[in-house]
Design a protein around this motif. Structure first.
Motif, PDB file in Angstrom:
ATOM      1  N   GLN A   1      62.220  77.941 -34.263  1.00  0.00           N
ATOM      2  CA  GLN A   1      62.525  78.021 -32.844  1.00  0.00           C
ATOM      3  C   GLN A   1      63.767  77.162 -32.609  1.00  0.00           C
ATOM      4  O   GLN A   1      64.078  76.289 -33.416  1.00  0.00           O
ATOM      5  CB  GLN A   1      61.353  77.503 -32.009  1.00  0.00           C
ATOM      6  CG  GLN A   1      60.062  78.277 -32.207  1.00  0.00           C
ATOM      7  CD  GLN A   1      60.186  79.737 -31.817  1.00  0.00           C
ATOM      8  OE1 GLN A   1      60.687  80.072 -30.743  1.00  0.00           O
ATOM      9  NE2 GLN A   1      59.743  80.622 -32.703  1.00  0.00           N
ATOM     10  N   GLY A   2      64.432  77.382 -31.508  1.00  0.00           N
ATOM     11  CA  GLY A   2      65.715  76.719 -31.299  1.00  0.00           C
ATOM     12  C   GLY A   2      65.678  75.248 -30.970  1.00  0.00           C
ATOM     13  O   GLY A   2      66.588  74.503 -31.323  1.00  0.00           O
TER      14      GLY A   2
ATOM     15  N   PHE B   1      60.122  72.988 -33.655  1.00  0.00           N
ATOM     16  CA  PHE B   1      60.927  73.992 -34.343  1.00  0.00           C
ATOM     17  C   PHE B   1      60.087  75.038 -35.071  1.00  0.00           C
ATOM     18  O   PHE B   1      60.498  76.183 -35.188  1.00  0.00           O
ATOM     19  CB  PHE B   1      61.884  73.301 -35.322  1.00  0.00           C
ATOM     20  CG  PHE B   1      62.898  72.447 -34.622  1.00  0.00           C
ATOM     21  CD1 PHE B   1      64.034  73.007 -34.067  1.00  0.00           C
ATOM     22  CD2 PHE B   1      62.701  71.074 -34.487  1.00  0.00           C
ATOM     23  CE1 PHE B   1      64.966  72.228 -33.397  1.00  0.00           C
ATOM     24  CE2 PHE B   1      63.628  70.284 -33.822  1.00  0.00           C
ATOM     25  CZ  PHE B   1      64.765  70.869 -33.273  1.00  0.00           C
ATOM     26  N   ARG B   2      58.921  74.631 -35.582  1.00  0.00           N
ATOM     27  CA  ARG B   2      58.010  75.610 -36.189  1.00  0.00           C
ATOM     28  C   ARG B   2      56.613  75.001 -36.278  1.00  0.00           C
ATOM     29  O   ARG B   2      56.396  73.978 -36.938  1.00  0.00           O
ATOM     30  CB  ARG B   2      58.517  76.080 -37.554  1.00  0.00           C
ATOM     31  CG  ARG B   2      58.889  75.020 -38.550  1.00  0.00           C
ATOM     32  CD  ARG B   2      59.505  75.641 -39.815  1.00  0.00           C
ATOM     33  NE  ARG B   2      58.613  76.612 -40.439  1.00  0.00           N
ATOM     34  CZ  ARG B   2      58.991  77.466 -41.403  1.00  0.00           C
ATOM     35  NH1 ARG B   2      60.240  77.459 -41.825  1.00  0.00           N
ATOM     36  NH2 ARG B   2      58.135  78.307 -41.935  1.00  0.00           N
ATOM     37  N   GLN B   3      55.671  75.659 -35.622  1.00  0.00           N
ATOM     38  CA  GLN B   3      54.305  75.170 -35.541  1.00  0.00           C
ATOM     39  C   GLN B   3      53.624  75.112 -36.898  1.00  0.00           C
ATOM     40  O   GLN B   3      52.834  74.205 -37.173  1.00  0.00           O
ATOM     41  CB  GLN B   3      53.491  76.054 -34.595  1.00  0.00           C
ATOM     42  CG  GLN B   3      53.720  75.773 -33.119  1.00  0.00           C
ATOM     43  CD  GLN B   3      53.156  74.429 -32.706  1.00  0.00           C
ATOM     44  OE1 GLN B   3      52.031  74.062 -33.077  1.00  0.00           O
ATOM     45  NE2 GLN B   3      53.933  73.680 -31.934  1.00  0.00           N
ATOM     46  N   ASP B   4      53.927  76.065 -37.769  1.00  0.00           N
ATOM     47  CA  ASP B   4      53.255  76.097 -39.068  1.00  0.00           C
ATOM     48  C   ASP B   4      53.572  74.870 -39.913  1.00  0.00           C
ATOM     49  O   ASP B   4      52.784  74.469 -40.768  1.00  0.00           O
ATOM     50  CB  ASP B   4      53.621  77.371 -39.834  1.00  0.00           C
ATOM     51  CG  ASP B   4      55.098  77.413 -40.220  1.00  0.00           C
ATOM     52  OD1 ASP B   4      55.942  77.179 -39.344  1.00  0.00           O
ATOM     53  OD2 ASP B   4      55.409  77.693 -41.397  1.00  0.00           O
TER      54      ASP B   4
ATOM     55  N   LYS C   1      51.208  71.933 -40.475  1.00  0.00           N
ATOM     56  CA  LYS C   1      50.110  72.058 -41.429  1.00  0.00           C
ATOM     57  C   LYS C   1      50.591  72.031 -42.885  1.00  0.00           C
ATOM     58  O   LYS C   1      49.797  72.246 -43.805  1.00  0.00           O
ATOM     59  CB  LYS C   1      49.338  73.358 -41.163  1.00  0.00           C
ATOM     60  CG  LYS C   1      48.695  73.402 -39.789  1.00  0.00           C
ATOM     61  CD  LYS C   1      47.959  74.719 -39.572  1.00  0.00           C
ATOM     62  CE  LYS C   1      47.322  74.769 -38.185  1.00  0.00           C
ATOM     63  NZ  LYS C   1      46.601  76.049 -37.947  1.00  0.00           N
ATOM     64  N   TRP C   2      51.875  71.805 -43.072  1.00  0.00           N
ATOM     65  CA  TRP C   2      52.374  71.716 -44.447  1.00  0.00           C
ATOM     66  C   TRP C   2      51.753  70.520 -45.170  1.00  0.00           C
ATOM     67  O   TRP C   2      51.320  69.547 -44.531  1.00  0.00           O
ATOM     68  CB  TRP C   2      53.891  71.540 -44.448  1.00  0.00           C
ATOM     69  CG  TRP C   2      54.673  72.773 -44.117  1.00  0.00           C
ATOM     70  CD1 TRP C   2      54.180  74.016 -43.845  1.00  0.00           C
ATOM     71  CD2 TRP C   2      56.101  72.867 -44.004  1.00  0.00           C
ATOM     72  NE1 TRP C   2      55.211  74.883 -43.572  1.00  0.00           N
ATOM     73  CE2 TRP C   2      56.398  74.209 -43.667  1.00  0.00           C
ATOM     74  CE3 TRP C   2      57.149  71.962 -44.155  1.00  0.00           C
ATOM     75  CZ2 TRP C   2      57.698  74.661 -43.486  1.00  0.00           C
ATOM     76  CZ3 TRP C   2      58.451  72.398 -43.974  1.00  0.00           C
ATOM     77  CH2 TRP C   2      58.720  73.743 -43.647  1.00  0.00           C
ATOM     78  N   ASP C   3      51.732  70.587 -46.477  1.00  0.00           N
ATOM     79  CA  ASP C   3      51.243  69.469 -47.287  1.00  0.00           C
ATOM     80  C   ASP C   3      52.387  68.468 -47.475  1.00  0.00           C
ATOM     81  O   ASP C   3      52.997  68.365 -48.541  1.00  0.00           O
ATOM     82  CB  ASP C   3      50.757  69.985 -48.644  1.00  0.00           C
ATOM     83  CG  ASP C   3      50.252  68.861 -49.541  1.00  0.00           C
ATOM     84  OD1 ASP C   3      49.874  67.807 -49.007  1.00  0.00           O
ATOM     85  OD2 ASP C   3      50.254  69.053 -50.770  1.00  0.00           O
ATOM     86  N   TRP C   4      52.667  67.718 -46.414  1.00  0.00           N
ATOM     87  CA  TRP C   4      53.772  66.762 -46.436  1.00  0.00           C
ATOM     88  C   TRP C   4      53.465  65.620 -47.403  1.00  0.00           C
ATOM     89  O   TRP C   4      52.364  65.076 -47.412  1.00  0.00           O
ATOM     90  CB  TRP C   4      54.002  66.191 -45.041  1.00  0.00           C
ATOM     91  CG  TRP C   4      54.559  67.188 -44.060  1.00  0.00           C
ATOM     92  CD1 TRP C   4      53.841  67.976 -43.196  1.00  0.00           C
ATOM     93  CD2 TRP C   4      55.935  67.508 -43.846  1.00  0.00           C
ATOM     94  NE1 TRP C   4      54.701  68.770 -42.465  1.00  0.00           N
ATOM     95  CE2 TRP C   4      55.987  68.503 -42.841  1.00  0.00           C
ATOM     96  CE3 TRP C   4      57.130  67.064 -44.415  1.00  0.00           C
ATOM     97  CZ2 TRP C   4      57.183  69.053 -42.386  1.00  0.00           C
ATOM     98  CZ3 TRP C   4      58.319  67.601 -43.969  1.00  0.00           C
ATOM     99  CH2 TRP C   4      58.353  68.590 -42.960  1.00  0.00           C
ATOM    100  N   GLN C   5      54.455  65.264 -48.202  1.00  0.00           N
ATOM    101  CA  GLN C   5      54.341  64.135 -49.114  1.00  0.00           C
ATOM    102  C   GLN C   5      55.638  63.340 -49.063  1.00  0.00           C
ATOM    103  O   GLN C   5      56.724  63.916 -49.033  1.00  0.00           O
ATOM    104  CB  GLN C   5      54.067  64.621 -50.541  1.00  0.00           C
ATOM    105  CG  GLN C   5      52.735  65.353 -50.686  1.00  0.00           C
ATOM    106  CD  GLN C   5      52.484  65.807 -52.113  1.00  0.00           C
ATOM    107  OE1 GLN C   5      52.756  65.075 -53.061  1.00  0.00           O
ATOM    108  NE2 GLN C   5      51.952  67.006 -52.275  1.00  0.00           N
ATOM    109  N   VAL C   6      55.500  62.019 -49.034  1.00  0.00           N
ATOM    110  CA  VAL C   6      56.675  61.147 -48.914  1.00  0.00           C
ATOM    111  C   VAL C   6      56.593  60.050 -49.969  1.00  0.00           C
ATOM    112  O   VAL C   6      55.628  59.282 -50.003  1.00  0.00           O
ATOM    113  CB  VAL C   6      56.751  60.502 -47.516  1.00  0.00           C
ATOM    114  CG1 VAL C   6      58.041  59.700 -47.373  1.00  0.00           C
ATOM    115  CG2 VAL C   6      56.657  61.562 -46.412  1.00  0.00           C
TER     116      VAL C   6
ATOM    117  N   ALA D   1      64.352  71.565 -44.771  1.00  0.00           N
ATOM    118  CA  ALA D   1      63.105  72.228 -45.147  1.00  0.00           C
ATOM    119  C   ALA D   1      62.607  73.146 -44.036  1.00  0.00           C
ATOM    120  O   ALA D   1      62.125  74.251 -44.300  1.00  0.00           O
ATOM    121  CB  ALA D   1      62.038  71.186 -45.491  1.00  0.00           C
ATOM    122  N   LEU D   2      62.713  72.691 -42.793  1.00  0.00           N
ATOM    123  CA  LEU D   2      62.264  73.505 -41.664  1.00  0.00           C
ATOM    124  C   LEU D   2      63.047  74.809 -41.576  1.00  0.00           C
ATOM    125  O   LEU D   2      62.483  75.879 -41.327  1.00  0.00           O
ATOM    126  CB  LEU D   2      62.413  72.732 -40.350  1.00  0.00           C
ATOM    127  CG  LEU D   2      61.537  71.492 -40.165  1.00  0.00           C
ATOM    128  CD1 LEU D   2      61.860  70.806 -38.835  1.00  0.00           C
ATOM    129  CD2 LEU D   2      60.056  71.861 -40.217  1.00  0.00           C
TER     130      LEU D   2
END
Length: 265
Positions: free
Chosen positions: A23-24, A87-90, A93-98, A144-145
């Protein structure tokens, strides 16, 4: 007749893969993109490459060596990740890792699906404040987004160059054979385009503003970057150094998203 059918097929393929991944937001980052490489392929590649990268760093005794610094980086990233739904709802739910790797390199990156690495060199050598570090991480999250790695891979596939050309010449399936190095090549090794860097600047600055970090500090980061001599251009700048026009653009974006930052106070 055959040529007509091929042209029709190509057109349908093109239209079917021509869309925007985001999304914008306030900065309007929703231009259309060509996506021929599947998201699942890129995400699987990223997951494998990320594990490999962390394993290598761990074997060298360079993975998350400073608990306080690691926690600092992860906390900043957590605040930014909480805003990705704009920017993106999905992506929520990503498997974010830092993770933080002890290495004297001016770099950071975020692989497809939210796999982040920040190198200690960029934090220490630029003496980054939390807000400035948020600008760096936000910029990488933005790549990434927008799935810039996938977009670049798709462009290469369309032109049959790079990994795809080598695989075809060898009679191999590029998706299976190069799964491990696909994400590494298009996220770390290969420079992003000027348009991708601009999109990441815009989205990253909006993310940091929404997370409560002063967007003007994004300008400060690139001013610091630009002071590093051309003989040692930071990897994070890719082939596009932080020149005057980029800093000028960031100043305008910071001004545009400032109300979002002020709303968090």
């Amino acid at each position: 007749m055959r040529k007509i059918l091929v042209a029709v097929f190509a057109f349908l393929l093109f239209v079917g893969c021509y869309s925007s991944t985001t999304q914008g937001g306030l900065v309007g980052a929703n231009s259309r993109q060509i996506m021929l490489v599947s998201a699942s392929t890129m995400n699987e590649s990223a997951a494998k490459a990320y594990v490999d990268t962390l394993k290598s760093a761990r074997n060298k005794g360079a993975l998350n060596t400073n608990p306080a610094l690691t926690k600092r980086v992860q906390n900043i990233a957590k605040r930014l990740i909480a805003q990705v739904g704009t920017f993106r709802q999905d992506a929520l739910k990503w498997d974010w890792q830092v993770n933080v790797i002890e290495e004297d390199t001016l770099n950071a990156w975020c692989m497809p699906g939210g796999k982040i690495v920040v190198y200690t060199g960029i934090i220490n050598r630029l003496n980054l404040t939390d807000s400035e570090l948020a600008a760096i991480i936000g910029h990488e999250i933005a790549h990434a987004l927008r799935e810039h790695s996938r977009e670049q891979a798709s462009s290469d596939q369309l032109k049959n160059i790079g990994i795809f050309a080598v695989s075809q010449a060898a009679g191999l399936d590029s998706g299976a054979t190069n799964l491990l190095n696909l994400a590494t090549h298009y996220t770390i090794s290969l420079p992003f385009s000027r348009s991708h860097e601009t999109e990441a600047d815009h989205i990253g600055t909006e993310l940091m503003a929404r997370a409560g970090y002063n967007p003007n500090d994004a300008v400060v980061v690139w001013q610091k970057m630009s002071k590093i001599g051309s003989s040692s251009t930071p990897e994070i700048l890719s082939t596009h150094p932080s020149n005057e026009s980029r800093i000028k653009d960031l100043k305008e974006i910071a001004k545009k998203v400032m109300p979002l930052y002020l709303a968090t106070k």
